[in-house]
Motif scaffolding. Structure first.
Motif, PDB file in Angstrom:
ATOM      1  N   UNK A  70       0.642  -1.374   0.208  1.00 42.40           N
ATOM      2  CA  UNK A  70      -0.232  -0.006   0.171  1.00 42.40           C
ATOM      3  C   UNK A  70       1.097   1.494  -0.378  1.00 42.40           C
ATOM      4  N   UNK A  71       1.822   0.803   0.228  1.00 42.74           N
ATOM      5  CA  UNK A  71       2.870   2.487   0.610  1.00 42.74           C
ATOM      6  C   UNK A  71       3.548   2.586  -0.858  1.00 42.74           C
ATOM      7  N   UNK A  72       3.981   1.925  -1.506  1.00 42.56           N
ATOM      8  CA  UNK A  72       4.651   2.185  -3.318  1.00 42.56           C
ATOM      9  C   UNK A  72       2.697   2.229  -4.242  1.00 42.56           C
ATOM     10  N   UNK A  73       1.608   2.043  -3.971  1.00 42.30           N
ATOM     11  CA  UNK A  73       0.330   2.677  -4.110  1.00 42.30           C
ATOM     12  C   UNK A  73      -0.001   3.323  -4.300  1.00 42.30           C
ATOM     13  N   UNK A  74       0.021   4.085  -3.212  1.00 45.91           N
ATOM     14  CA  UNK A  74       0.446   5.418  -2.810  1.00 45.91           C
ATOM     15  C   UNK A  74       0.995   6.488  -3.412  1.00 45.91           C
ATOM     16  N   UNK A  75       2.367   5.623  -3.293  1.00 44.27           N
ATOM     17  CA  UNK A  75       3.179   6.869  -4.296  1.00 44.27           C
ATOM     18  C   UNK A  75       3.362   6.202  -5.684  1.00 44.27           C
ATOM     19  N   UNK A  76       2.347   5.635  -6.169  1.00 42.49           N
ATOM     20  CA  UNK A  76       1.579   5.518  -7.703  1.00 42.49           C
ATOM     21  C   UNK A  76       0.453   6.704  -7.869  1.00 42.49           C
ATOM     22  N   UNK A  77      -0.059   6.134  -7.152  1.00 40.84           N
ATOM     23  CA  UNK A  77      -1.465   7.524  -6.995  1.00 40.84           C
ATOM     24  C   UNK A  77      -0.711   8.715  -6.860  1.00 40.84           C
ATOM     25  N   UNK A  78       0.548   9.214  -6.013  1.00 44.54           N
ATOM     26  CA  UNK A  78       1.118  10.714  -6.290  1.00 44.54           C
ATOM     27  C   UNK A  78       1.473  10.837  -7.575  1.00 44.54           C
ATOM     28  N   UNK A  97      11.897  11.062   1.419  1.00 45.00           N
ATOM     29  CA  UNK A  97      10.577  11.383   2.359  1.00 45.00           C
ATOM     30  C   UNK A  97       9.708   9.769   1.672  1.00 45.00           C
ATOM     31  N   UNK A  98       9.939   9.530   1.082  1.00 47.74           N
ATOM     32  CA  UNK A  98       8.823   8.560   1.270  1.00 47.74           C
ATOM     33  C   UNK A  98       9.040   6.904   2.087  1.00 47.74           C
ATOM     34  N   UNK A  99      10.869   6.893   1.344  1.00 47.42           N
ATOM     35  CA  UNK A  99      11.225   5.505   3.038  1.00 47.42           C
ATOM     36  C   UNK A  99      10.969   5.621   4.245  1.00 47.42           C
ATOM     37  N   UNK A 129       8.103   5.103   4.972  1.00 53.12           N
ATOM     38  CA  UNK A 129       7.440   3.928   4.966  1.00 53.12           C
ATOM     39  C   UNK A 129       7.277   3.158   6.453  1.00 53.12           C
ATOM     40  N   UNK A 130       8.603   3.533   7.520  1.00 55.10           N
ATOM     41  CA  UNK A 130       9.318   3.130   8.783  1.00 55.10           C
ATOM     42  C   UNK A 130       7.569   3.971   9.433  1.00 55.10           C
ATOM     43  N   UNK A 131       7.152   5.220   9.474  1.00 58.00           N
ATOM     44  CA  UNK A 131       6.294   4.655  10.221  1.00 58.00           C
ATOM     45  C   UNK A 131       4.792   4.396  10.139  1.00 58.00           C
ATOM     46  N   UNK A 132       4.746   4.115   8.796  1.00 60.87           N
ATOM     47  CA  UNK A 132       3.362   3.887   8.207  1.00 60.87           C
ATOM     48  C   UNK A 132       3.377   2.113   9.241  1.00 60.87           C
ATOM     49  N   UNK A 133       4.356   1.568   8.548  1.00 62.72           N
ATOM     50  CA  UNK A 133       5.038   0.226   9.676  1.00 62.72           C
ATOM     51  C   UNK A 133       4.513   0.711  11.324  1.00 62.72           C
ATOM     52  N   UNK A 173      -0.158   2.913   9.266  1.00 61.09           N
ATOM     53  CA  UNK A 173      -1.131   4.114   8.676  1.00 61.09           C
ATOM     54  C   UNK A 173      -0.849   3.995   6.913  1.00 61.09           C
ATOM     55  N   UNK A 174      -0.095   2.245   7.078  1.00 63.47           N
ATOM     56  CA  UNK A 174      -0.193   2.618   5.602  1.00 63.47           C
ATOM     57  C   UNK A 174      -1.214   2.681   4.225  1.00 63.47           C
ATOM     58  N   UNK A 175      -2.529   1.764   5.205  1.00 65.69           N
ATOM     59  CA  UNK A 175      -3.615   2.143   4.206  1.00 65.69           C
ATOM     60  C   UNK A 175      -4.513   2.389   5.865  1.00 65.69           C
ATOM     61  N   UNK A 176      -5.681   2.691   5.266  1.00 64.53           N
ATOM     62  CA  UNK A 176      -6.585   2.601   6.663  1.00 64.53           C
ATOM     63  C   UNK A 176      -7.296   1.362   7.162  1.00 64.53           C
ATOM     64  N   UNK A 177      -6.964   0.367   6.638  1.00 63.27           N
ATOM     65  CA  UNK A 177      -7.201  -1.251   7.600  1.00 63.27           C
ATOM     66  C   UNK A 177      -5.750  -1.151   8.055  1.00 63.27           C
ATOM     67  N   UNK A 178      -4.823  -0.817   7.763  1.00 65.01           N
ATOM     68  CA  UNK A 178      -3.891  -1.847   8.619  1.00 65.01           C
ATOM     69  C   UNK A 178      -3.998  -1.743  10.334  1.00 65.01           C
TER      70      UNK A 178
END
Length: 418
Positions: free
Chosen positions: A123-131, A139-141, A144-148, A152-157
């Motif tokens: 989902x992190x990679x997908x968000x980069x694709x959407x952007x 910043x993206x990397x 990813x650390x923060x999302x994990x 918050x990588x996606x709203x269900x995670x």
């Protein structure tokens, strides 16, 4: 855990006939087999279906839609039901046999932790694709650390993150239940009081700064926000015989109580919106009064599951369908936000053409179909264990509702609810 005669692992079976040298829990052979809880499969399927409905209802409408938020007020029960179910299954499996925290953690964190990281990266990679790949690499990397770390990588995670916290604390919970045998009503009472205290703080948030402020901002991803439901599920499993007697005797009243509590919850939501509260705020899951509805709907789901699987025969078509739906539910949970996002460009035009209600129905059916297809695919590719917490299915599709063939690997325990 052993396989039942349906060819699937019995989520709620405590048979250990052949001790494994790799598992200290099975150091001595035991021949006691607890009944397979078919109602757990049905409970899980119904709740996952409501998770998808909740997200589709939100995704197919604008944030200030009153009717949509009224429905979501009721559908918010899903995360609480899953945390209760998680503890229920864990206690049912572990309460009356030797328990090794190390073995438990090693197995559980492998089965859910690796899929959590894999799907977070997806989902992190997908968000980069959407952007359109506009985000700077460093910043993206870091994101990813923060999302994990925050779910918050996606709203269900975040749900998987909280589930892993339940796993981390489960040995302590099991010790607590054993130490307070005969006094579990007081354990529930204290847990309930703590939950109400948290709900008050959630609706009247304190002013935190620094690290404490960061934690409070992500309190929805911390197990303490749901601890009462974890304890509720654990105590219910410990006293399963009493729970089943209560369901048999008071089942219709529990269902009626959930309906009444749901109606009153919607009435309070509508009253709040007419007094100027934004619909998204009035449907907050941490509204203290909703705890009554959440408890009753969890009891109702178990009741409906019990009724729907009464006299269930192992190996029957219905039993195999329940097993299949329960097995694929984790994949559906992980994939349905992706399916919903793929449909997003067509939702507004469809809503304008056929109306919001029918648009929601069509999108729900489409999201479920797409997610189920994706779940089926991910169960049948190499690396399924890292995607779903289960080994790859090697049978052809015709065997889905049949018995396991010799070439199919047995599935590990169900995740995330188990």
């Amino acid at each position: 855990m052993t396989q039942d005669d349906r060819g699937t692992v019995n989520t709620a079976t405590l048979t250990i006939a052949d001790p494994s040298p790799e598992d200290p829990e099975s150091a001595q052979p035991r021949k006691t087999k607890r009944p397979y809880l078919y109602q757990v499969d049905l409970f899980r399927i119904m709740t996952f279906a409501c998770v998808v409905l909740d997200h589709v209802t939100s995704g197919a409408t604008v944030p200030d839609n009153v009717a949509s938020n009224a429905v979501q007020t009721l559908l918010h029960f899903t995360r609480l039901a899953f945390f209760a179910l998680t503890a229920f299954v864990l206690v049912y499996q572990s309460a009356h046999k030797p328990f090794s925290a190390r073995t438990f953690w090693r197995r559980r964190f492998m089965l859910i932790g690796i899929p959590y990281v894999v799907w977070s990266v997806f989902y992190w990679a997908y968000s980069i694709f959407l952007g359109n790949f506009q985000e700077p690499v460093l910043h993206a990397l870091w994101r990813l650390v923060i999302d994990i770390a925050t779910g918050e990588a996606w709203y269900q995670m975040y749900f998987l993150l909280v589930t892993m916290q339940v796993y981390l604390l489960f040995p302590l919970l099991l010790k607590l239940l054993r130490a307070t045998e005969g006094h579990h009503r007081w354990v529930l009472a204290v847990s309930g009081a703590l939950q109400l205290g948290f709900l008050y703080l959630a609706m009247h948030p304190p002013t935190f700064t620094g690290f404490a402020g960061t934690i409070w901002a992500h309190i929805y991803a911390v197990v303490f926000a749901y601890q009462f439901y974890v304890v509720l599920g654990a105590v219910a499993a410990w006293h399963l015989a009493a729970v089943d007697r209560a369901v048999k005797r008071f089942g219709p009243l529990l269902v009626l109580g959930a309906v009444v509590a749901g109606v009153l919850s919607v009435w309070d939501f509508l009253r709040s919106t007419t007094r100027g509260m934004p619909p998204w705020q009035a449907s907050n899951i941490f509204m203290p009064h909703l705890i009554v509805f959440f408890i009753l709907i969890i009891a109702t789901l178990y009741t409906l599951g019990t009724w729907g699987t009464a006299n269930q025969q192992p190996g029957s078509l219905k039993a195999r369908m329940l097993s299949y739906g329960s097995d694929r539910s984790f994949g559906v949970f992980l994939l349905h936000p992706f399916a919903l996002q793929l449909l997003a460009p067509w939702i507004i035009p469809m809503g304008n053409a056929i109306g919001t209600l029918w648009c929601t129905v069509v999108v729900y059916v489409a999201v479920m179909a797409m997610s189920l297809f994706g779940a089926e695919v991910t169960r049948r590719v190499p690396g399924s264990i890292w995607l779903n917490g289960r080994p790859m299915v090697r049978t052809d599709f015709r065997a889905v509702f049949g018995r396991r063939t010799a070439g199919e690997s047995p599935a590990p325990e169900k995740t995330p609810a188990a």
